[in-house]
Design a protein around this motif. Sequence first.
Motif, mmCIF file in Angstrom:
data_model
loop_
_atom_site.group_PDB
_atom_site.id
_atom_site.type_symbol
_atom_site.label_atom_id
_atom_site.label_comp_id
_atom_site.label_asym_id
_atom_site.label_seq_id
_atom_site.Cartn_x
_atom_site.Cartn_y
_atom_site.Cartn_z
ATOM 1 N N THR A 31 0.849 -1.190 0.000
ATOM 2 C CA THR A 31 0.000 0.000 0.000
ATOM 3 C C THR A 31 0.885 1.241 0.000
ATOM 4 N N ASN A 32 0.866 1.976 -1.086
ATOM 5 C CA ASN A 32 1.644 3.210 -1.198
ATOM 6 C C ASN A 32 0.691 4.399 -1.172
ATOM 7 N N ILE A 33 0.785 5.193 -0.110
ATOM 8 C CA ILE A 33 -0.050 6.387 -0.002
ATOM 9 C C ILE A 33 0.569 7.482 -0.851
ATOM 10 N N ARG A 34 -0.201 8.040 -1.767
ATOM 11 C CA ARG A 34 0.282 9.097 -2.662
ATOM 12 C C ARG A 34 -0.174 10.477 -2.225
ATOM 13 N N TRP A 44 -9.650 11.524 3.242
ATOM 14 C CA TRP A 44 -9.478 10.729 2.033
ATOM 15 C C TRP A 44 -7.998 10.441 1.828
ATOM 16 N N VAL A 45 -7.748 9.394 1.090
ATOM 17 C CA VAL A 45 -6.377 9.005 0.773
ATOM 18 C C VAL A 45 -6.367 8.405 -0.633
ATOM 19 N N VAL A 46 -5.347 8.759 -1.418
ATOM 20 C CA VAL A 46 -5.130 8.156 -2.725
ATOM 21 C C VAL A 46 -4.025 7.119 -2.542
ATOM 22 N N LEU A 47 -4.336 5.888 -2.928
ATOM 23 C CA LEU A 47 -3.425 4.762 -2.739
ATOM 24 C C LEU A 47 -3.089 4.084 -4.051
ATOM 25 N N ILE A 78 0.800 11.081 -9.791
ATOM 26 C CA ILE A 78 2.040 11.846 -9.815
ATOM 27 C C ILE A 78 2.517 12.079 -8.386
ATOM 28 N N ASP A 79 3.779 11.755 -8.131
ATOM 29 C CA ASP A 79 4.348 11.992 -6.814
ATOM 30 C C ASP A 79 4.483 13.483 -6.595
ATOM 31 N N GLY A 80 4.366 13.903 -5.323
ATOM 32 C CA GLY A 80 4.630 15.303 -5.038
ATOM 33 C C GLY A 80 3.640 15.944 -4.140
#
Length: 80
Positions: A31-34, A44-47, A78-80
Amino acid sequence: MAKARVRFTFASELIKEPLIWSLGREFELVTNIRRANVEEDQGWVVLELEGAQDEIDRGMEWIKEKGVRIDPVPGDVIDG
């Protein structure tokens, strides 16, 4: 190995629950939280999820049962 990009939206009472950690552990998913945001009434979380497709599917059903809304995230995250 399958990948899925999703956005979880959850009520404030679920914010302190270790749902993402449990999802990864229980269903053997990475699980990578972006992105994430927590407000007074919801969060909310984008994973990005990685693992066996059947485990991703089972994990999504499990998280829905917990009261989390799931929306797909199209395209690249997109990371950041």
